[in-house]
Motif scaffolding. Structure first.
Motif, PDB file in Angstrom:
ATOM      1  N   ASP A  13       0.123  19.965   1.172  1.00 33.17           N
ATOM      2  CA  ASP A  13      -0.620  18.819   1.715  1.00 33.17           C
ATOM      3  C   ASP A  13       0.031  17.503   1.302  1.00 33.17           C
ATOM      4  O   ASP A  13       0.189  16.582   2.116  1.00 33.17           O
ATOM      5  N   LEU A  14       0.396  17.434   0.031  1.00 35.05           N
ATOM      6  CA  LEU A  14       0.990  16.193  -0.462  1.00 35.05           C
ATOM      7  C   LEU A  14       2.376  15.941   0.142  1.00 35.05           C
ATOM      8  O   LEU A  14       2.800  14.802   0.318  1.00 35.05           O
ATOM      9  N   THR A  50       6.912   3.935   6.399  1.00 35.33           N
ATOM     10  CA  THR A  50       7.906   3.011   5.834  1.00 35.33           C
ATOM     11  C   THR A  50       8.901   2.574   6.894  1.00 35.33           C
ATOM     12  O   THR A  50       9.254   1.392   7.005  1.00 35.33           O
ATOM     13  N   SER A  51       9.368   3.544   7.696  1.00 33.17           N
ATOM     14  CA  SER A  51      10.299   3.208   8.772  1.00 33.17           C
ATOM     15  C   SER A  51       9.657   2.248   9.773  1.00 33.17           C
ATOM     16  O   SER A  51      10.285   1.303  10.252  1.00 33.17           O
ATOM     17  N   LEU A  99       0.828  -1.208   0.000  1.00 28.33           N
ATOM     18  CA  LEU A  99       0.000   0.000   0.000  1.00 28.33           C
ATOM     19  C   LEU A  99       0.863   1.259   0.000  1.00 28.33           C
ATOM     20  O   LEU A  99       0.579   2.235  -0.725  1.00 28.33           O
ATOM     21  N   LEU A 100       1.929   1.245   0.820  1.00 24.05           N
ATOM     22  CA  LEU A 100       2.793   2.416   0.889  1.00 24.05           C
ATOM     23  C   LEU A 100       3.506   2.656  -0.435  1.00 24.05           C
ATOM     24  O   LEU A 100       3.791   3.813  -0.799  1.00 24.05           O
ATOM     25  N   THR A 101       3.834   1.577  -1.121  1.00 20.23           N
ATOM     26  CA  THR A 101       4.478   1.750  -2.438  1.00 20.23           C
ATOM     27  C   THR A 101       3.563   2.503  -3.382  1.00 20.23           C
ATOM     28  O   THR A 101       3.997   3.434  -4.096  1.00 20.23           O
ATOM     29  N   VAL A 102       2.304   2.109  -3.397  1.00 19.90           N
ATOM     30  CA  VAL A 102       1.340   2.786  -4.281  1.00 19.90           C
ATOM     31  C   VAL A 102       1.123   4.222  -3.826  1.00 19.90           C
ATOM     32  O   VAL A 102       1.146   5.164  -4.635  1.00 19.90           O
ATOM     33  N   LYS A 111       5.738  12.759   3.872  1.00 18.45           N
ATOM     34  CA  LYS A 111       6.433  12.571   5.140  1.00 18.45           C
ATOM     35  C   LYS A 111       5.795  11.441   5.957  1.00 18.45           C
ATOM     36  O   LYS A 111       6.491  10.621   6.570  1.00 18.45           O
ATOM     37  N   ALA A 112       4.467  11.444   5.985  1.00 13.41           N
ATOM     38  CA  ALA A 112       3.774  10.388   6.713  1.00 13.41           C
ATOM     39  C   ALA A 112       4.086   9.023   6.104  1.00 13.41           C
ATOM     40  O   ALA A 112       4.255   8.021   6.823  1.00 13.41           O
ATOM     41  N   THR A 113       4.170   8.988   4.778  1.00 15.35           N
ATOM     42  CA  THR A 113       4.509   7.728   4.102  1.00 15.35           C
ATOM     43  C   THR A 113       5.912   7.269   4.495  1.00 15.35           C
ATOM     44  O   THR A 113       6.156   6.078   4.742  1.00 15.35           O
TER      45      THR A 113
END
Length: 821
Positions: free
Chosen positions: A491-492, A503-504, A467-470, A497-499
């Motif tokens: 916003d993006l 990921t971490s 999901l994070l990759t997408v 940053k949240a992504t």
């Protein structure tokens, strides 16, 4: 033999019977005929001498012999040395008779009768289970009934018949001759056979000086008292019996046989000389009176001695049994316990004292089980009820406490015992310490829990990575639009940053679940600590003193350098947070060998072998036992909300376990903590991690086959590569990708494949495609690698791998380097 009367006829002799034990039990194997011949000749000689002694007695008195010595001697000889010596009996009997005036043919017949008497006696005794030492009452009766009574008629019958036919028994009735012969042989067996058997086979006992003096005094009394009794005018000869009983009780069968022989020899000697109560009537009457006296004397003393020997043997067996019981209780590895119905301890052994933490079993005697042993006093009644209502031998787990109050689980197998005589009821049982088993159960439960949580964490991280990759890729695409409004870019950017933070987080979950990809190198932990020290000093407050104590000649280990640094950093941060007021953080390395007997100690067991041990020790606040049991669980933290994810130690644990190592912790509240990392030793030489080559400046070109089962990830990869200038061919699974490659393999320069796909996985796809085209370049991508990366879940050096989620910059950089190197 006892024979009668004057003619040489009375000189008929008796033969000793064969031994109670068959030649296989009692006889010895004699080497050579020479030895055998000497033994036969020796037995014959002794027979002749003892027979002559009997005839000398008959020469001075009408009574030929009250006890025929050769009958007892021959039986004892065959019992002790085997029936092979029967020719010695035959030869001796023939010689003693023929030299005594018996015609040769008659002497030969009498000799055969004497030999048969001895052989029959041995056979009867052997069949009845006779034992030589005469230490059983049963053996005395067997000797009397089967040897002295049942076997002697053989010789008496043959001898009387021969004398009657040859005219050697003209002066006495045949019945009288037969009775005299029979009783003389019987008395000879009763007197001389026990004497030889007891001195040859009875248990050898070393006499103390006191016993020796007593034996001498007893012998003197026997000789003196018997002499006095046979020289008085009154018939008090039976007064010697108390002295005989003394000999039997104090010195056993040997003393009884010896005393009987002494008294019998003296009685016969005085009677032959016309002294004593047995010389005042007719020859025949005197003969049978003295034989009755000797028979009663021998039988009484032998029976008393045998009874005493049996009692001593029983007492010895009982004492041996008691000692064995005491030894079993004393040295048993399990606890032994006996209590009264109220729970008062009556018996305990050292093992039980060790289980309960007492110095010795004597410290447990008299203690109340309910108050001082059971963790909950009310549990005792329930436990006792269980034993009453279940089968004997059933075991139950019981919660007890040690002397210091610490809990201990034990397995108790017990029963209720009622004394038949007194009606006293006791509870007795065996106590097994379950401490080691409980530790193993705790280890197993902990391992199961960590494995289950690891599987869950790894599975969640895998799906989340897709999901994070997408999300990350689409965010990059939108941010790359030059016409995007600034407010949307802001916003993006937050989404990006949240992504990255997500990921971490997923990578830490993968580390804990041991499902991340490792790129192992041969490392020296001293080098990694040296490289990490500057960064730690920058991150930590000056109040924390960081020390490194490297071991010289440290063994190398095989691990991923980046992940090992992550472990060190996580442990260091954990220690820093445990020392809010400052302290000392110490890193120590050493070579260690874990032995098999120490491998299973502690909650987290370590397999025996060679390890490099890394100790991370702080002087912080320490941890409670409850905290220790949870520190490696993901998302567990003792910090305030918002100040920790609870993944630091879980990540370190997962990385170490995936690297084939083990983690232990030693801590207590207020005493700091020490984490011990065991990494398996490798014999390879440590090398430094290779740095990545810079991205090629050549323009993007070539055809890339993308195999990815997640549609969103597949489309994102296709868009990234197409935008960069690559020709892209996509497939939704391994089988479809293989078909595409088979159709146009010569045009494909690079294969990018997910490792885990339905049906054919990425590794198998790469192997088959490489078989069709050996120069094919491959890049693996995945967010989850369980059961897909060899058996160790690691990649060898040189294998290209990209972890999900990835950015367009990372994957384009990797493709450029792969295609242009």
């Amino acid at each position: 033999m006892s024979a009668i009367a004057e003619p040489v006829t009375g000189g008929v002799n008796r033969l000793s019977a064969d031994g109670v034990a068959s030649s296989g039990v009692f006889s010895q194997n004699f080497d050579g005929w020479l030895t055998y011949t000497i033994r036969v000749a020796l037995l014959a000689g002794i027979y002749v001498l003892s027979g002559k002694l009997g005839f000398q007695a008959s020469a001075v008195h009408p009574v030929v012999s009250s006890a025929w010595p050769p009958s007892g001697i021959s039986l004892a000889a065959l019992l002790l040395m085997g029936t092979r010596l029967w020719p010695g009996v035959t030869l001796g009997a023939f010689l003693v008779n023929v030299t005594g005036g018996v015609p040769p043919l008659a002497a030969a017949a009498i000799a055969i009768g004497n030999t048969l008497e001895a052989l029959v006696a041995v056979r009867l005794l052997t069949s009845a289970g006779f034992r030589l030492p005469l230490e059983r009452v049963r053996d005395v009766f067997i000797l009397v009934l089967l040897a002295a009574v049942a076997a002697t008629p053989v010789s008496a019958t043959i001898g009387t018949t021969v004398l009657t036919l040859t005219g050697g028994n003209a002066q006495l009735p045949a019945v009288t001759t037969w009775l005299a012969w029979f009783s003389g042989d019987a008395i000879g067996i009763l007197i001389l056979t026990p004497l030889f058997l007891t001195w040859a086979t009875a248990t050898q006992q070393r006499l103390s000086p006191r016993d020796t003096i007593e034996a001498i005094v007893l012998t003197a009394i026997l000789v003196g008292f018997t002499s006095a009794l046979f020289q008085t005018q009154f018939s008090y000869v039976y007064a010697i019996f108390p002295v005989m009983i003394w000999a039997a009780l104090r010195f056993g069968p040997r003393g009884a046989a010896t005393a009987s022989f002494i008294v019998s020899a003296l009685a016969i000697g005085f009677t032959i000389r016309g002294l004593g109560p047995f010389a005042s009537s007719t020859n025949v009457t005197n003969l049978f009176e003295i034989q009755t006296f000797i028979g009663l004397l021998a039988l009484t003393t032998l029976l008393i001695a045998a009874g005493g020997a049996e009692r001593r043997a029983s007492e010895l067996a009982l004492e041996r049994s008691r000692q064995q019981h005491r030894d079993i209780v004393q040295y048993a590895s399990v606890g032994v316990l006996q209590t009264d119905p109220d729970g008062k301890i009556l018996l305990a052994n050292p093992a039980l004292a060790r289980i309960l933490g007492y110095d010795g079993p004597e410290d447990l005697i008299g203690r109340d089980m309910s108050a001082e042993v059971y963790w909950d006093a009310s549990e005792r009644q329930a436990t006792v009820a269980q034993f009453v209502n279940t089968s004997e031998g059933d075991a139950f787990e019981v919660h007890w406490k040690r002397k210091d109050g610490t809990p201990v689980w034990v397995d108790v197998s017990g029963r209720m015992v009622t004394d038949g005589a007194s009606g006293r009821v006791t509870l007795e049982g065996f106590v097994y310490d379950l401490t080691a088993r409980k530790k193993l159960e705790l280890q197993f439960q902990q391992a199961q829990k960590m494995e289950a949580v690891g599987r869950l964490a790894g599975g969640v991280a895998h799906d989340f990575n897709n999901l994070l990759t997408v999300i990350g890729s689409c965010t990059e695409f939108v941010l790359g639009d030059e016409e995007l409004a600034e407010k949307h870019k802001a916003d993006l950017t937050e989404v990006k940053k949240a992504t990255d933070r997500a990921t971490s987080l997923t990578r830490q979950l993968l580390a804990f679940g041991r499902t991340q990809v490792l790129r192992p190198h041969t490392l020296n932990l001293n080098d990694r600590l040296t490289e990490l020290l500057p960064m730690l000093k920058r991150l930590f407050e000056t109040t924390i003193n960081i020390r490194i104590e490297p071991a010289p000649d440290l063994w190398a280990v095989r691990a991923d350098p980046g992940q090992i640094e992550q472990v060190l950093l996580n442990l260091a941060i954990n220690s820093r947070d445990a020392m809010p007021d400052g302290g000392t953080l110490t890193f120590t390395t050493e070579n260690t060998v874990v032995l098999s007997e120490h491998a299973g100690q502690g909650v987290y067991a370590v397999k025996a072998g060679d390890y490099v041990l890394l100790r991370v020790r702080d002087t912080g606040v320490g941890m409670s036992e409850e905290t220790q049991r949870q520190i490696f669980e993901p998302f567990f933290t003792t910090k305030e909300v918002g100040k920790g994810t609870g993944l630091g130690l879980a990540t370190a644990y997962g990385i170490v376990k995936q690297s084939g190592g083990y983690v232990k912790v030693r801590t207590a509240e207020g005493k700091g903590a020490e984490f011990m990392i065991y990494l398996p030793r490798t014999d390879a030489v440590a090398s430094r991690t290779a740095h990545s080559e810079p991205r090629s400046d050549k323009p993007a070109s070539g055809t890339v086959l993308v195999a990815e089962d997640e549609a969103g990830v597949r489309r994102a990869l296709q868009r990234m590569l197409f935008s960069a200038g690559y020709t892209v061919v996509t497939a939704a699974n391994g089988a479809e990708a293989l078909d595409l490659f088979a159709a146009c393999g010569n045009d494909i320069d690079l294969l990018i494949t997910d490792l885990v796909m339905p049906g054919m996985g990425g590794r198998e796809l790469a192997r088959r495609c490489s078989a069709l085209r050996s120069e094919l370049r491959v890049i693996y991508v995945s967010g989850y690698t369980r059961d897909s990366l060899l058996s160790q879940e690691t990649f060898e050096e040189g294998t290209e791998f990209i972890e999900k989620p990835f950015t367009s910059e990372v994957i384009l950089d990797r493709i450029s380097r792969v295609l242009h190197t």
